[in-house]
Design a protein around this motif. Structure first.
Motif, short mmCIF file in Angstrom:
data_model
loop_
_atom_site.label_atom_id
_atom_site.label_comp_id
_atom_site.label_asym_id
_atom_site.label_seq_id
_atom_site.Cartn_x
_atom_site.Cartn_y
_atom_site.Cartn_z
N ALA A 180 0.87 -1.17 0.00
CA ALA A 180 0.00 0.00 0.00
C ALA A 180 0.91 1.22 0.00
CB ALA A 180 -0.89 -0.01 1.25
N GLY A 181 0.30 2.39 -0.22
CA GLY A 181 1.11 3.60 -0.33
C GLY A 181 1.14 4.44 0.93
N THR A 182 0.43 4.03 1.95
CA THR A 182 0.40 4.78 3.21
C THR A 182 0.40 3.81 4.39
OG1 THR A 182 -2.02 4.76 3.30
CG2 THR A 182 -1.01 6.67 2.21
N GLU A 183 0.68 4.36 5.56
CA GLU A 183 0.65 3.57 6.80
C GLU A 183 -0.77 3.02 7.03
OE1 GLU A 183 3.67 3.53 8.22
OE2 GLU A 183 2.96 2.06 9.70
N GLU A 184 -1.79 3.90 6.83
CA GLU A 184 -3.18 3.48 7.03
C GLU A 184 -3.54 2.37 6.05
OE1 GLU A 184 -2.25 6.57 6.39
OE2 GLU A 184 -2.58 7.63 8.29
N GLY A 185 -3.08 2.53 4.80
CA GLY A 185 -3.34 1.51 3.78
C GLY A 185 -2.69 0.18 4.17
N MET A 186 -1.47 0.25 4.68
CA MET A 186 -0.79 -0.99 5.10
C MET A 186 -1.56 -1.67 6.24
SD MET A 186 3.10 0.40 4.86
CE MET A 186 3.90 -0.87 5.79
N ASN A 187 -2.07 -0.87 7.17
CA ASN A 187 -2.86 -1.46 8.27
C ASN A 187 -4.13 -2.10 7.73
OD1 ASN A 187 -1.05 -0.84 10.25
ND2 ASN A 187 -1.89 1.20 10.61
N THR A 188 -4.76 -1.45 6.74
CA THR A 188 -5.96 -2.02 6.13
C THR A 188 -5.63 -3.36 5.49
OG1 THR A 188 -6.75 0.20 5.64
CG2 THR A 188 -7.82 -1.57 4.45
N VAL A 189 -4.50 -3.42 4.81
CA VAL A 189 -4.07 -4.65 4.14
C VAL A 189 -3.84 -5.77 5.17
CG1 VAL A 189 -2.14 -5.63 2.82
CG2 VAL A 189 -3.11 -3.42 2.16
N ILE A 315 -9.79 8.69 -7.82
CA ILE A 315 -9.48 7.25 -7.95
C ILE A 315 -8.20 7.04 -8.79
CG2 ILE A 315 -10.86 6.63 -10.00
CD1 ILE A 315 -11.66 4.09 -8.19
N ILE A 316 -7.90 8.00 -9.66
CA ILE A 316 -6.67 7.89 -10.45
C ILE A 316 -5.48 8.52 -9.72
CG2 ILE A 316 -5.55 8.57 -12.64
CD1 ILE A 316 -7.66 6.32 -12.87
N HIS A 317 -5.70 9.68 -9.09
CA HIS A 317 -4.60 10.35 -8.39
C HIS A 317 -4.78 10.15 -6.89
CE1 HIS A 317 -3.77 12.06 -12.26
NE2 HIS A 317 -5.02 12.49 -12.33
N CYS A 318 -4.84 8.89 -6.51
CA CYS A 318 -5.21 8.55 -5.14
C CYS A 318 -4.08 8.88 -4.16
CB CYS A 318 -5.53 7.06 -5.08
SG CYS A 318 -6.09 6.55 -3.48
N SER A 319 -4.46 9.45 -3.03
CA SER A 319 -3.44 9.75 -2.03
C SER A 319 -3.28 8.59 -1.05
CB SER A 319 -3.81 11.03 -1.28
OG SER A 319 -5.08 10.86 -0.70
N GLY A 320 -3.94 7.47 -1.32
CA GLY A 320 -3.80 6.31 -0.45
C GLY A 320 -5.13 5.63 -0.23
N ALA A 321 -5.34 4.50 -0.92
CA ALA A 321 -6.63 3.79 -0.80
C ALA A 321 -6.69 3.06 0.54
CB ALA A 321 -6.77 2.79 -1.94
N GLN A 322 -7.92 2.94 1.05
CA GLN A 322 -8.14 2.11 2.25
C GLN A 322 -9.40 1.31 2.06
OE1 GLN A 322 -7.58 4.13 6.17
NE2 GLN A 322 -6.97 5.83 4.88
N GLY A 323 -9.60 0.81 0.86
CA GLY A 323 -10.80 0.04 0.55
C GLY A 323 -11.42 0.51 -0.75
N LYS A 324 -12.61 0.05 -0.98
CA LYS A 324 -13.32 0.29 -2.25
C LYS A 324 -14.00 1.65 -2.25
CE LYS A 324 -15.27 -0.56 -6.01
NZ LYS A 324 -14.31 -0.55 -7.13
N MET A 325 -13.83 2.42 -3.31
CA MET A 325 -14.52 3.71 -3.42
C MET A 325 -15.98 3.50 -3.83
SD MET A 325 -13.78 6.88 -6.01
CE MET A 325 -12.26 7.46 -5.29
N VAL A 326 -16.91 4.18 -3.14
CA VAL A 326 -18.33 4.06 -3.51
C VAL A 326 -18.98 5.43 -3.68
CG1 VAL A 326 -18.70 1.80 -2.42
CG2 VAL A 326 -19.09 3.88 -1.09
N LEU A 327 -19.99 5.46 -4.55
CA LEU A 327 -20.81 6.65 -4.77
C LEU A 327 -22.16 6.42 -4.10
CD1 LEU A 327 -20.74 7.63 -8.56
CD2 LEU A 327 -19.96 9.04 -6.64
#
Ligand code: NAP
Length: 329
Positions: A180-189, A315-327
């Motif tokens: 993942a690209g962030t600490e939070e993302g790594m924890n999510t993973v 979604i393209i210039h993401c600063s760090g995903a932590q799951g699925k993006m929803v509308l």
């Protein structure tokens, strides 16, 4: 109320281009389901990166204009076509395809592309199932032939497909590494099945990965950004290892010699090419996982329909995903 006026809010695309071509309109006719179709009141719709490629007009498949994007809808059945017996008004459902488009208050879908949404999942989670989990299952199991005991690297594990891949791989008995690209993302993973997480924005993460896996390397790589990582991936593989190309946003230079030294394979993955039988197999695997309790979609950023342009930018210039993006309509 929109339904009583037979019109709804929906995002419409009249020309291909940047995110600004997504226009939210409030007077779009609510579609009527045909004999074997259902009308769903949309509670959430997943945003998939491919919807940005299609919108830009650069993708191989182009819908006829104007159109409403969105396939991964979760919601409640509003009405059913005269030949539909599997669903009735009020049923909670999710889809993997719509006919009229999911970025809207209502969407029509073919009844055989709609599934009951199990009670243990909410609507946002329902909108995070179809494309992410079917793709992850196809990459890992149908095309990658993953086996218990193997090691998988989910390269880009913090987004929709990545989290799905971590959960499925863990349930199948693999050793799971994710980036993942962030600490939070790594924890999510790590919370979603990975035994170990690495940060793909850190300069020396490849060395850390090599150190962790040792001379044996990894058996499978589920690759979300091949245009950046493919050449390095080939160096991380074990003998007979395979890279599953799930995501790619451009060309990349590799040295084919790197495949010879380990007789490794680079395998393209396309959910679009799955046969009916393969889709049924994905569906069975997904429902088994939900029932067993290990399949739990993780929802990341949420956007109201009004913010659809921002959603496509982010979604393209993401600063760090932590799951699925929803509308959310
Ligand atoms: P997503 O939710 O937007 O997630 C994108 C992922 O890519 C995040 O985990 C992100 O991590 C990661 N990432 C960013 N920079 C990376 C890098 N340098 N190396 C590795 N990973 C990196 O998207 P998604 O829905 O999971 O889809 C992932 C990709 O698969 C997209 O390209 C999509 O188009 C493709 N896809 C293909 C198929 C198919 O049939 N082949 C089907 C569905 C999706 P951070 O945000 O933490 O940095």
């Amino acid at each position: 109320m929109a339904a009583s006026r037979n019109v709804m809010r929906a995002v419409r695309v009249f020309e291909f281009g940047g995110p600004d071509v997504l226009k939210l309109q409030s007077d779009v006719l609510i579609p009527s389901p045909k004999a074997q179709q259902v009308l769903i009141k949309v509670h959430a719709c997943g945003v998939n990166p491919v919807e940005t490629y299609i919108r830009s007009g650069t993708y191989a498949r182009k819908p006829a204009l104007p159109y409403t994007p969105g396939t991964d809808v979760a919601g409640v059945i509003e009405t059913v076509g005269e030949q539909v017996t599997a669903f009735k008004k009020g049923d909670r459902v999710f889809t993997m395809e719509t006919i009229s488009g999911g970025y809207a208050e209502y969407a029509v879908a073919a009844a055989d592309k709609v599934f009951p949404l199990p009670d243990k999942l909410d609507f946002k989670q329902g909108a995070a199932i179809a494309v992410p989990y079917f793709t992850a299952y196809r990459a890992l199991c149908q095309k990658g032939h993953a086996k218990a005991g193997e090691t998988v690297l989910v390269h880009g594990a913090s987004g929709g497909v990545g989290i799905a891949a971590c959960q499925i791989a863990r349930a199948c008995g693999l050793k799971v590494l994710g980036t993942a690209g962030t600490e939070e993302g790594m924890n999510t993973v790590l919370r979603n099945g990975a035994h170990q997480a690495f940060n793909h924005r850190e300069a020396n993460y490849i060395s850390k990965l090599k150190e962790y896996t040792g001379v044996e390397g990894v058996d499978i790589i589920i690759e979300m950004l091949s245009n950046v990582n493919l050449a390095t991936d080939l160096q991380l593989l074990s003998r007979g290892g395979r890279v599953m190309v799930v995501g790619c946003r451009g060309p990349v230079e590799i040295n084919p010699r790197d495949t010879m030294s380990k007789e490794s394979s680079i395998i393209g993955v396309s959910l679009f090419l799955a046969t009916e039988e393969e889709r049924r197999e994905c569906t069975t695997a997904v429902f088994d996982g939900i029932e067993a309790g290990w399949l739990k979609p993780t929802v990341g950023s949420e956007y109201p329909l009004e913010k659809v342009v921002k959603a496509h930018e982010d979604i393209i210039h993401c600063s760090g995903a932590q799951g699925k993006m929803v509308l959310l309509p």
